[in-house]
Design an enzyme around this catalytic site. Structure first.
Site, PDB file in Angstrom:
ATOM      1  N   ASP A  34       0.756  -1.311   0.060  1.00 57.22           N
ATOM      2  CA  ASP A  34       0.100   0.066  -0.201  1.00 57.22           C
ATOM      3  C   ASP A  34       0.958   1.151  -0.018  1.00 57.22           C
ATOM      4  OD1 ASP A  34      -1.685   2.080   0.579  1.00 57.22           O
ATOM      5  OD2 ASP A  34      -2.564   1.401   2.390  1.00 57.22           O
ATOM      6  N   CYS A  60      -9.184   5.309  10.015  1.00 54.95           N
ATOM      7  CA  CYS A  60      -9.113   4.058   9.272  1.00 54.95           C
ATOM      8  C   CYS A  60      -7.976   2.954   9.765  1.00 54.95           C
ATOM      9  CB  CYS A  60      -9.326   4.213   7.453  1.00 54.95           C
ATOM     10  SG  CYS A  60     -10.717   5.242   7.231  1.00 54.95           S
TER      11      CYS A  60
END
Length: 407
Positions: free
Chosen positions: A196, A362
Site C-alpha cells: 500500500d 481508518c
C-alpha cells in the site's frame, strides 16, 4: 512568511485565497492551479471517450492516457507502462488484487500475512478473502514507535504463506517501512508482496524494481491530482495470470454469444469509461512535481517535520505516536492531549481555521493495539509554512486551558 513560501502558496488557490491553515494532507492534498486548469481544459477541448473513437479528439484523449501511463511507470521505475493499471484510488487497487489474484490463487488453509498498522483498505480485503477461501489471516505487530522487526516477520512466514500485504508508510506513524528486506523474505517463501503506497509514493522516492514489490497501489489525490484517479502497479507476469476484476466495455477483445476473450493487461482491468479527466489531472500533477523537483518537495517537508516535532515536544501533556525524530514522520503527526477527546481538539482547531483530523484514521486495529481509542492528526504538505505550524502549536498549547484545565 518567506518569499519562497509565498511563491509556493501562490500555486494553490484554496490555500492562497482562503483564510485556513490546512493540516490534513494525509487525507488529501490541495491541487495546484495548473492541475485545476489542465483538468478544465480537458473538458473544454478534449472531452471524449478514450480508446473508443477514431475521430481526432478521441485519438488525442487516448494518446494523453497512454502518455500518463508511461509517465507513472517512469515515476515509480516500473519495467513497462503495461504494468500500470488506472483505478479510482488505492483502495480499489488493493481490492482488485485481493479479488482477482487472491481469489484465483489462494486455497483453503493457505496464509495471508498483514501488519497491525494497515489502513482498513489493506486490512478488510484480505480479511474477506480469507473468509471466502477458508484461509488463515495472520497479523504481525510493531513496537510502540511503529518499527517492524524483520526477525518477527520471518518467524511469521511459513510454506503456507501465499500473500503478504503491508503499507510502505503508515498513515498514523508516518514511518518509511523500507520494505525491501520484507519483500525478499516473502519471496524466499514463495509469497507475493502487495504494498500500500498511498502515503509513501507522494513523500518518498519509489522504485518498484529496487524494492521488488509485486503489486503497489496508490492514489493520485494525495499527490496534487484530482480525486477519483489511482494507480495499481503489478508485475506483468502476474497481471497476465489474473482474471478481470470487473467486466464490461473496453476490457475485452471480442464477445460472442457463447465466448469472449479479454484484453491483455492493463486494459483487462479497466472496464468501462475511464476517468479521463482524472488521468489528465494525474499527468499534470506529475508534471508539477517534476517542475519543482521531487527532492525539493520532500526536502521542504522534512524541514517542516523537524520544526513541527520540536514544537510539539515542548508542549506539556501532548503525546506523539511514533518516533521522536521529526524526519521519520514525513509530515504525519498523530497525537493525544491528556484529558481531552480528539474530537474536541479538532473542534477547537477548527474554530481558529486550522484543519486537522480526529478519529481512528481508518486504522482501528492499530489504535486498539496501542491502547488508544482515537487520536488527533496534523499532517504537513509542500505548501505549508512555519507560520502555519506556529499557529497550530499556539492553539495546541491552549487546548487544555480551553477545556477548563488549570495546568
Amino acid at each position: 512568511m518567506t518569499r519562497e513560501d509565498e511563491l509556493i502558496r501562490a500555486d494553490f488557490p484554496l490555500i492562497k485565497d482562503n483564510n485556513i491553515i490546512y493540516l490534513d494532507n494525509t487525507a488529501t492534498s490541495q491541487k495546484p492551479k495548473k492541475v485545476i486548469d489542465d483538468v478544465a481544459d480537458f473538458y473544454r477541448t478534449l472531452n471524449s471517450n478514450p480508446m473508443r473513437g477514431l475521430y481526432d479528439i478521441s485519438v488525442r484523449a487516448t494518446e494523453m492516457v497512454e502518455k500518463t501511463r508511461g509517465k507513472v511507470a517512469s515515476f515509480i521505475n516500473a519495467d513497462s507502462s503495461s504494468e500500470i493499471v488506472f483505478t479510482r484510488n488505492a483502495t480499489e487497487g488493493l481490492n482488485l488484487v485481493a479479488y482477482s489474484y487472491g481469489d484465483e490463487k489462494l486455497l483453503e488453509g493457505d496464509e495471508v500475512i498483514i501488519s497491525i498498522a494497515e489502513h482498513h483498505s489493506n486490512y478488510l480485503p484480505w480479511k474477506r478473502l480469507c473468509e471466502r477461501k477458508k484461509a488463515v489471516l495472520k497479523i504481525f505487530e510493531c513496537d510502540e514507535n511503529g518499527v517492524f522487526s524483520l526477525e518477527a516477520f520471518k518467524a511469521a512466514l511459513s510454506k503456507k504463506t501465499k500473500i503478504v500485504a503491508m503499507s510502505a508508510m503508515s498513515n498514523v506513524f508516518g514511518r518509511d517501512n523500507k520494505l525491501t528486506p520484507f519483500v525478499e523474505a516473502a519471496h524466499e517463501c514463495g509469497a507475493v508482496f502487495v504494498a500500500d503506497g498511498a502515503q509513501s509514493v507522494p513523500h518518498v522516492r519509489t522504485d518498484v524494481r529496487e524494492s521488488g514489490v509485486d503489486f503497489l497501489s496508490f492514489s493520485g489525490h494525495k499527490m496534487f491530482s484530482p480525486m477519483g484517479i489511482g494507480v495499481l502497479y503489478g508485475k506483468k507476469s502476474l497481471l497476465k495470470e489474473m482474471p478481470p476484476f470487473l467486466s464490461g466495455g473496453e476490457m475485452i477483445e471480442y464477445v460472442h454469444r457463447d465466448s469472449e476473450r479479454y484484453s491483455d493487461p492493463p486494459y483487462r482491468f479497466e472496464a468501462g469509461t475511464l476517468n479521463a479527466g482524472g488521468v489528465k489531472g494525474l499527468l499534470s500533477a506529475l508534471d508539477y512535481i517534476e517542475s519543482k523537483g521531487f527532492s525539493n518537495i520532500t526536502g521542504r517537508e522534512e524541514e517542516l517535520s523537524e520544526y513541527m516535532m520540536k514544537g510539539i515536544s515542548a508542549i506539556p501533556h501532548v503525546k506523539i505516536l511514533g518516533s521522536g525524530e521529526g524526519r521519520e514522520h514525513h509530515g504525519i503527526f498523530t497525537f493525544t492531549v491528556d484529558g481531552v477527546h480528539p474530537h474536541d481538539i479538532s473542534e477547537i482547531m477548527s474554530s481558529r481555521n486550522i484543519c486537522i483530523r480526529a478519529g481512528h484514521h481508518c486504522a482501528q486495529p492499530l489504535h486498539e493495539f496501542l491502547g488508544v481509542r482515537s487520536t488527533a492528526r496534523a499532517s504537513l504538505g509542500y505548501y505549508n509554512t512555519k507560520d502555519d505550524i506556529d499557529a497550530f502549536l499556539s492553539t495546541l498549547s491552549d487546548i487544555r486551558s480551553v477545556m477548563g484545565y488549570k495546568d
